[in-house]
Each structure stands twice: as C-alpha cells, then as structure tokens.
Design a protein around this motif. Structure first.
Motif, PDB file in Angstrom:
ATOM      1  N   GLN A 159      -5.631   6.910  -2.669  1.00  0.00           N
ATOM      2  CA  GLN A 159      -5.937   7.504  -3.963  1.00  0.00           C
ATOM      3  C   GLN A 159      -6.703   6.559  -4.885  1.00  0.00           C
ATOM      4  O   GLN A 159      -6.957   6.885  -6.039  1.00  0.00           O
ATOM      5  CB  GLN A 159      -4.628   7.929  -4.657  1.00  0.00           C
ATOM      6  N   ASN A 186       0.814  -1.217   0.000  1.00  0.00           N
ATOM      7  CA  ASN A 186       0.000   0.000   0.000  1.00  0.00           C
ATOM      8  C   ASN A 186       0.846   1.265   0.000  1.00  0.00           C
ATOM      9  O   ASN A 186       2.044   1.231   0.261  1.00  0.00           O
ATOM     10  CB  ASN A 186      -0.927  -0.020   1.232  1.00  0.00           C
ATOM     11  N   LYS A 187       0.199   2.387  -0.297  1.00  0.00           N
ATOM     12  CA  LYS A 187       0.768   3.741  -0.293  1.00  0.00           C
ATOM     13  C   LYS A 187       1.754   3.946  -1.430  1.00  0.00           C
ATOM     14  O   LYS A 187       2.690   4.751  -1.319  1.00  0.00           O
ATOM     15  CB  LYS A 187       1.400   4.066   1.062  1.00  0.00           C
ATOM     16  N   ASP A 224       2.108   5.775  -4.242  1.00  0.00           N
ATOM     17  CA  ASP A 224       1.444   6.920  -4.867  1.00  0.00           C
ATOM     18  C   ASP A 224       2.184   7.435  -6.097  1.00  0.00           C
ATOM     19  O   ASP A 224       1.628   8.181  -6.893  1.00  0.00           O
ATOM     20  CB  ASP A 224       1.311   8.060  -3.847  1.00  0.00           C
ATOM     21  N   SER A 270      -2.686   2.056  -3.965  1.00  0.00           N
ATOM     22  CA  SER A 270      -2.808   3.215  -3.086  1.00  0.00           C
ATOM     23  C   SER A 270      -4.259   3.281  -2.643  1.00  0.00           C
ATOM     24  O   SER A 270      -5.141   3.700  -3.408  1.00  0.00           O
ATOM     25  CB  SER A 270      -2.429   4.519  -3.804  1.00  0.00           C
TER      26      SER A 270
END
Length: 441
Positions: A150, A120-121, A123, A147
């Motif tokens: 987002q 995850n994360k 971006d 993400s």
C-alpha cells in the motif's frame, strides 16, 4: 565516485521484491506469491533527498534449507551483504519474529555494516503497529513499520536508510563511462556460465536446470582500464510454454535488458543451432539499434572438421540475414575456449555503435556510391540524393535529403549502407536511415 549500495535481505515471501519495486519506482523484480521466486540478486538505481544509490534485491534467506535453489540463493545474499554499504532487513509483521529471522539477524550483526529493519505488511495502524515492537528482540535497532503493498511508511524508511549514506555534496563526480552488455539467449544455453567465465568468479547462479536465472542481474567488471556491466537475462521461452506469470515477466524483462544495453550478446547453442527464440531476440536488438555479437556456445561438444565452423556460420547468416553486420564467435563457456576474444569484440561493437563521422566525408562517400551505382528511376524520374548528415549515434543514424523518398528502394538503401560500412568500418552495429524530401527549386 560510486553510488552507495543498499542490499535488501530477508526470509522468502516477506515482500522484499515489492518493497524493491516501490523504492526503484518500477516493476523490476518479479513479484509472485510463490516463495523463492526471486532467485538472484538484481540491481536498480534510486534516489531520495539528493542521495543516489543502487538497490540490490536478493533471494530469500533460509540458512537451514536443503533445497538446492535456496542454498544458491543464500550464497547470493551473502555476496550482496558483502558488497553493500547499508543492509535493509525485511520481516513480516503477520508472521511475527520467526526462528529464521533470528538466524538472519545474527548473520547481519556479524556483517558489521549499518542495518535498517523494516517490518512489512503493517496495513492497520492499531494492533499491528503494536506488534512491531516484538521485533526489537532482533537487536537491529528501531523497527520501521511499512506496507510495501500500500506504499505506506516508505518516506520514513528511506529517511532512515539515507542517514547511513555519505553526504552527496562531498561525493566525487559521476561514474566513469560503463559499457552495458546484455547476455541473451534461450534457457540453458549457458548465459550465466559465460558471465561467470568473463567475470572470473561466481556471481550468478549456474545449474543444469533450464530457467534458473529468472531475473536480469547486473554485474560489473573492469578490464583493460574499461568498465563493463553485464546483464545476465532470463531466457526467452516459446509462448506456448509460458504457463506461469513469472515466466511472462522474465520474457518481458529480457526485452527490457536489450533496451538497456549498449551491446547485445546473442548466445546460440551449438548443438541446436539458431532457434525461433534466437531470431526473436536478434530482431529485437536489430530494431532497437543495438550493437550485436552472435556467440555460439558449447562448441567443444561438436564433432568438427575444417569446414564445420564455416558451414555453421553460413547457416547463421541465412537464418539471421537481417543482421549481416553481426560478427560470429565460436566459444565454450565451460572450457574458456575463445572467450578471451569477447572483451575486444565488445569494445569494438560499442565504439562503432557510438561512432560519428564528419558530414564532408559522408557526402564524399555518397557521391562516390551514386557514381558507381546510379539511383533507381521510375517513368523517367530518378531518385536524387542532395545531401546526407549524421544526426545521432547508438545506432549511427543518417538523414538523406532526397527529391522523392518513395523512390528509395530497399535494395538501394542496403547498397548505400554497405558503402558507408566499407568506408568507415561500421561493424557489429545496425545503421538507420531517415529520408527527408526536399523540394527542387
């Protein structure tokens, strides 16, 4: 017959709840920057490319932590792993591979179930995408960059997850009818203890810390050939005491739990009596037409004589005068006193909330009621009830066709309600009336 179960696990604060909400399509889990906010697993239904499944959002895994809440959370996550068909392990690309990730990965490999690794994360599509390759060392297959914040990469992640589900065309029919029961009340009244007593196993965290259960948790049990889903809700707190966003979210979710349920159990502390929060929950259940059972817990702690229960019940009837239909049950979740009576009460409440009566019998009752007690009149013009019919259930809702609806006084409507209850046995459930004017020929 049953939907596949996807359990989301991982270290605290890697974005599990945000990812859970993205997949579920709603803000169901608490999302806060404080690690360890999600203390219990919670459930939601989701679907992707014809696959319908249940998601479980667990608390953060931290096997080496000495914190009591973290330890409880770890046990809950283990239970989620045990009942899951597919496990979604979430890691944080910004942290890289942590020692705790390796410990969790070892636990997941031992589970012997399909695991999908989400990093995850992610971006930015350049350097951080390269960082994803570091997670191959967890030996959980190809990591999927996403993400959650987002909403990037979710389609690819879900495609990978549903590969492990059975073909929906080969699956059986829908689930059997399930009675949804919300266990509500203020913090530390014993909601989790009652659910655990009814289920016969520890499924929700029980501790002496008020507010331990911050999320609504769905747990299932079969009893007497019937299937029940218990929603153990976060306790409502006074607004003045809500200082953190997580408490505000918990209060909103308690209201949502009442919306979702068929039967609402309002748990009252025998030592404290009916509180402002109890009245608020009862009002929510009443307004939304939910069957309700008032359960007084911790009755074993009260010094009693032959009048104690009757006097306490009379006090409840005064404090909650707007729901005289709700039965009172005095129990001890700790000792199990009278808890065996709850399943029969729940089933009765569910049946009455969903009861439908014939139009002919209903009108016979209305005609008899108006003969016993004439409708109110004003300046020579009396209310006339021409016809009645039931238009819906949950709650039982009746349309009364009248000449002038404004002449229907609240007290006369209550009289008609009591007559209908007496005739058909609508206990445990509110009854709604809709008045329709009909022009006289």
């Amino acid at each position: 017959m049953s939907k596949p179960v996807l359990a989301i696990v991982g270290r605290p604060n890697v974005g599990k709840s945000t990812l859970f909400n993205r997949i579920a399509g709603d803000r169901i889990a608490i999302v806060e920057d404080t690690p360890g906010v999600t203390r219990d697993r919670i459930y939601a239904d989701a679907d992707w490319t014809r696959h319908r499944f249940t998601i479980i959002d667990t608390g953060g895994l931290d096997p080496d932590s000495d914190d009591i809440i973290i330890k409880h959370t770890f046990r809950q996550a283990e239970t989620a792993i045990e009942i899951a068909d597919v496990i979604l392990f979430v890691a944080d690309v910004k942290d890289g591979v942590m020692e705790a990730d390796k410990q969790v990965a070892a636990i997941l490999r031992r589970a012997g179930k399909p695991v999908v690794l989400a990093v995850n994360k992610v971006d930015v599509t350049t350097k951080e995408n390269m960082d994803v390759y570091e997670f191959y060392e967890l030996a959980l297959g190809t990591p999927v960059p996403v993400s959650a914040g987002q909403a990037l990469g979710l389609g690819e992640l879900l495609d990978e997850i549903v590969k492990h589900f059975p073909d929906p065309d080969a699956a059986g029919g829908d689930d059997d009818e399930t009675i949804k029961v919300a266990v509500t009340g203020k913090p530390n009244v014993g909601k989790s203890s009652l659910v655990n007593r009814l289920l016969g196993e520890e499924r929700v965290i029980v501790s002496d810390i008020p507010g331990t259960t911050r999320d609504a948790i769905d747990t299932y049990v079969e009893r007497g050939g019937r299937r029940y889903m218990f929603i153990d809700t976060a306790g409502l707190r006074r607004k003045s005491k809500i200082k953190e966003n997580i408490e505000r979210y918990a209060m909103v979710r308690a209201v949502a739990a009442v919306e979702r349920c068929d039967v609402c159990i309002l748990l009252i502390d025998a030592e404290q009596g009916v509180s402002e929060q109890d009245t608020k929950i009862a009002g929510i259940a009443h307004e939304r037409g939910k069957a309700t059972i008032i359960v007084v817990n911790k009755w074993d702690l009260i010094e009693k004589d032959e009048k104690t229960m009757k006097e306490f019940s009379e006090k409840i009837s005064v404090d909650l005068a707007f729901m005289p239909y709700a039965p009172h049950l005095f129990i001890s979740a700790k000792t199990g006193q009278r808890t065996h009576k709850l399943f029969d009460l729940i089933h009765t409440a569910y049946q009455n909330n969903a009861m439908r009566v014939s139009t002919g019998l209903l009108n016979d009752v209305i005609i008899e009621a108006t003969a016993i007690n004439q409708p109110p009149a004003d300046r020579g013009r009396a209310l006339r009830i021409y016809y009645a019919t039931q238009v819906s259930v949950k709650p039982p809702t009746f349309v009364l066709f009248v000449n002038e609806s404004e002449r229907m006084h609240f007290s006369y409507k209550r009289f008609l309600e009591n007559q209908i209850r007496q005739a058909f046995g609508f206990s445990c459930t509110p009854i709604h009336f809709i008045l329709r004017n009909r022009d006289e020929k």
